[in-house]
Design an enzyme around this catalytic site. Structure first.
Site, mmCIF file in Angstrom:
data_model
loop_
_atom_site.group_PDB
_atom_site.id
_atom_site.type_symbol
_atom_site.label_atom_id
_atom_site.label_comp_id
_atom_site.label_asym_id
_atom_site.label_seq_id
_atom_site.Cartn_x
_atom_site.Cartn_y
_atom_site.Cartn_z
ATOM 1 N N LYS A 38 27.492 55.547 15.527
ATOM 2 C CA LYS A 38 26.506 55.838 16.581
ATOM 3 C C LYS A 38 27.217 56.167 17.889
ATOM 4 O O LYS A 38 26.595 56.444 18.898
ATOM 5 C CB LYS A 38 25.583 54.634 16.783
ATOM 6 N N HIS B 205 16.740 44.591 15.332
ATOM 7 C CA HIS B 205 16.970 45.308 14.070
ATOM 8 C C HIS B 205 17.093 44.253 12.960
ATOM 9 O O HIS B 205 17.558 43.135 13.211
ATOM 10 C CB HIS B 205 18.280 46.077 14.225
ATOM 11 N N GLN C 292 23.170 50.189 19.849
ATOM 12 C CA GLN C 292 22.537 51.282 20.606
ATOM 13 C C GLN C 292 23.054 51.384 22.028
ATOM 14 O O GLN C 292 23.029 52.469 22.621
ATOM 15 C CB GLN C 292 21.006 51.087 20.631
ATOM 16 N N ASP D 89 24.073 42.571 20.165
ATOM 17 C CA ASP D 89 24.068 43.722 19.272
ATOM 18 C C ASP D 89 24.155 44.966 20.161
ATOM 19 O O ASP D 89 23.184 45.324 20.835
ATOM 20 C CB ASP D 89 22.788 43.714 18.434
ATOM 21 N N CYS E 45 14.020 49.950 10.447
ATOM 22 C CA CYS E 45 14.608 48.631 10.204
ATOM 23 C C CYS E 45 14.128 47.583 11.201
ATOM 24 O O CYS E 45 14.888 46.680 11.584
ATOM 25 C CB CYS E 45 16.133 48.673 10.207
HETATM 26 C C1 LIG Z 1 20.140 47.857 17.202
HETATM 27 C C2 LIG Z 1 20.815 48.079 15.892
HETATM 28 N N1 LIG Z 1 21.452 47.065 15.293
HETATM 29 C C3 LIG Z 1 22.082 47.217 14.130
HETATM 30 C C4 LIG Z 1 22.126 48.427 13.475
HETATM 31 C C5 LIG Z 1 22.846 48.540 12.164
HETATM 32 O O1 LIG Z 1 23.945 49.361 12.282
HETATM 33 P P1 LIG Z 1 24.824 49.754 11.000
HETATM 34 O O2 LIG Z 1 23.862 50.292 9.996
HETATM 35 O O3 LIG Z 1 25.747 50.791 11.523
HETATM 36 O O4 LIG Z 1 25.506 48.520 10.546
HETATM 37 C C6 LIG Z 1 21.468 49.511 14.061
HETATM 38 C C7 LIG Z 1 21.479 50.841 13.406
HETATM 39 O O5 LIG Z 1 20.642 51.275 12.707
HETATM 40 C C8 LIG Z 1 20.797 49.331 15.282
HETATM 41 O O6 LIG Z 1 20.145 50.340 15.853
#
Ligand SMILES: Cc1ncc(COP(=O)(O)O)c(C=O)c1O
Lengths: 146, 419
Positions: B236, B133, B213, B210, B375
């Site tokens: 999430k 991401h 998910q 990370d 993203c």
């Molecule tokens: C794998 C991953 N990392 C990071 C994020 C970013 O999360 P947040 O927008 O809650 O900070 C997301 C969510 O969109 C994600 O799916």
């Protein structure tokens, strides 16, 4: 909810776009990309001595709404004067599409219009601008926009 | 990651579970029934969480760690209880290693600034990969620029997994950090965290996972395999937006300087300098999202009442069905690895229908999905598509909703005069 968004008018333009491609010698050209969705539109115009749009072409990649709207826009602007293009506003563009768009989809429907307007401003800045040729970069965006 | 002990307190029945999520039963503005398949973007909240948020705001709202009054005492006890729930949920050694942040993005940025900018030097290497991401790419790009460290990418296999044949070459004594998602938010790929953690530690590097998910769908244990940093988001995980977690190993957190500075994170402030509060406050400058953090504790209670065994069984059923039916649907291409290597996320395209048009037409039928690059622009460049449509399941989704997804694809193709 708008069940008629994908009516035949939009789909006909999407499947068989009007003037999709490039002009040999555009008077002016401009590209923009919607960074949120990756949709990309380039518009090229050929203006004649009397300040009329002789030909308008677009190229791009994206959803049916952004692509059909660019096609509809090219058809609409041919024969118009630069003055008329200046007066052409977003609500006029949305009316041309004949279908109501939600706020998020207006970004798609107005992408070509935004490109045209940005080009008009640069046209104002220099009365006879050298046409910006499609650069390698523009082409690669068209090919792999993401 | 292995399974910490858990004792689900109720048998799993999806229709029963759905009653805990009021939004799932509400008709949409167009009258359609919601089929919510966008859980990877944000998940829905059970009543337990909604009630908790209201309880906090309506009955003991106050700032934490400050007021010497009854409300302040109560809210502080609740917040620290939530922290301890999170500690047990990810099996951290102590609750001081659980830092409340605003979400995964802030958690990763915290490490990139407070650890990366302090400890990385020119010539050091940060190892990431193209499926990450943007939240796990851009902070490292900036950190690399600021420190002179080098970003390196683990190549992907054709089916969208990390190519392990490059690990030997890429994980060396120059490597100082491996930053990797446990589950891709686009391909669903489950990455080999155990192997990467072992290899990172062999060369003296630190591993950041990370978990945005993975944490909502799989048991997480930060000590087996041992990882150094874990980032995830409340929203999430059936909890509120605006709150997330950074787990960090104490030794690392202690060696780092603060990220944000201000109230709550200090020990003593003098005119020229200050000293830092102990963990976790050192990294919790300012006022926390208090109700949200307490609400996240309730979300974890909820998840644990179902148990990951039941959650996984339900989501696997949905994933298996989607992976079986989607390829049989005309025009559909799916991206990513086979069932054994993925969590409950499937991204796909439908020939001649742009993902945004798909999402719009699905929405007419009440089917909520995500369309775009999610993203992950580098991943979409790698896939050589500008956008995909993504379905991401949660345990409250049903097999009938997978059928609704397939019907929606036929509807979109019909609208596009393809069938
Ligand atoms: C794998 C991953 N990392 C990071 C994020 C970013 O999360 P947040 O927008 O809650 O900070 C997301 C969510 O969109 C994600 O799916």
């Amino acid at each position: 909810m708008n069940e008629e968004l994908y009516d035949d008018y939009i789909l006909d333009h999407y499947e068989c776009p009007y003037h999709k491609g490039h002009l040999a010698c555009p008077t002016c050209a401009h590209s923009e990309k919607n960074p949120l969705c990756g949709d990309q539109i380039r518009i090229e115009l050929k203006l004649n001595d009397t300040g009329h749009v002789e030909e308008a072409f677009f190229n791009g990649k994206g959803c049916a709404i952004s692509q059909a709207a660019a096609s509809i826009l090219c058809q609409h602007v041919e024969g118009k004067t630069v003055d008329e293009l200046h007066r052409f506003q977003a609500p006029d563009m949305l009316r041309l599409l004949k279908v109501p768009l939600t706020a998020t989809r207006q970004r798609c429907g107005l992408l070509g219009f935004k490109v045209l307007k940005a080009m008009m401003y640069s046209l104002d800045a220099s009365p006879t601008p050298p046409a910006q040729q499609p650069t390698a970069n523009d082409e690669s965006i068209v090919a792999t926009s993401g | 990651m292995s399974t910490p002990l858990e004792t689900p307190s109720r048998p799993f029945d999806v229709h029963d579970v759905r009653r805990d999520f009021p939004i799932l039963a509400r008709p949409l503005p167009n009258g359609a029934t919601l089929v919510y398949l966008d859980n990877g973007a944000t998940s829905q909240k059970p009543l337990l969480v909604l009630d908790k948020l209201r309880e906090v705001e309506a009955t003991y709202n106050a700032n934490v760690h400050r007021g010497i009054h009854q409300l302040g005492d109560r809210v502080t006890v609740e917040l620290e209880a939530a922290r301890e729930k999170i500690q047990r949920f990810v099996n951290a050694a102590e609750s001081a290693e659980i830092i409340f942040t605003s979400g995964t993005t802030m958690s990763i940025n915290l490490v990139a600034f407070a650890w990366g900018r302090k400890f990385l030097k020119p010539g050091d290497e940060i190892l990431i990969n193209e499926m990450e991401h943007h939240a796990n790419i851009v902070p490292w790009q900036q950190t690399a620029k600021a420190t002179g460290a080098k970003l390196r990418y683990i190549p992907l296999t054709a089916d969208g997994r990390l190519d392990a044949s490059h690990f030997d070459r890429l994980i060396t004594t120059k490597t100082k950090l491996v930053a990797v998602t446990a589950m891709s938010n686009v391909l669903g790929t489950l990455n080999p965290i155990r192997e990467l953690a072992a290899r990172a530690h062999q060369v003296g590097a630190v591993i950041l996972v990370d978990g945005a998910q993975s944490v909502p769908h799989l048991p997480t244990d930060v000590r087996d395999p041992a990882i150094d940093f874990l980032a995830f988001s409340g929203h999430k995980l059936y909890g509120p937006t605006g709150v997330g977690v950074l787990y960090g190993r104490r030794e690392l957190l202690e060696a780092m300087d603060p990220f944000l500075c201000g109230g709550n994170m200090i020990n003593e402030v003098h005119l020229e300098s200050s000293t830092w509060a102990d963990l976790p406050s050192k990294f919790e400058a300012g006022t926390l999202p208090i109700a949200e953090a307490i609400g996240l504790g309730a979300a974890i209670d909820y998840v644990q009442s179902l148990g990951f065994a039941a959650i996984h069984a339900q989501e696997s059923k949905l994933l298996e069905k989607a992976l079986r039916l989607l390829p049989q649907t005309p025009g559909v291409t799916i991206y990513g690895p086979s069932f054994e290597h993925r969590g409950s996320i499937v991204s796909f395209t439908v020939e001649k229908v742009h993902p945004h048009d798909l999402a719009d037409l699905f929405d007419q039928k009440g089917v909520a999905i995500r369309a775009g690059h999610h993203c992950t622009m580098p991943l979409h460049d790698w896939l050589d598509v500008s956008a995909t449509a993504r379905v991401s399941f949660a345990f409250y989704n049903t097999e009938a909703e997978v059928d609704a997804l397939i019907d929606a694809i036929h509807y979109a193709r019909h609208k596009f005069r393809l069938e």
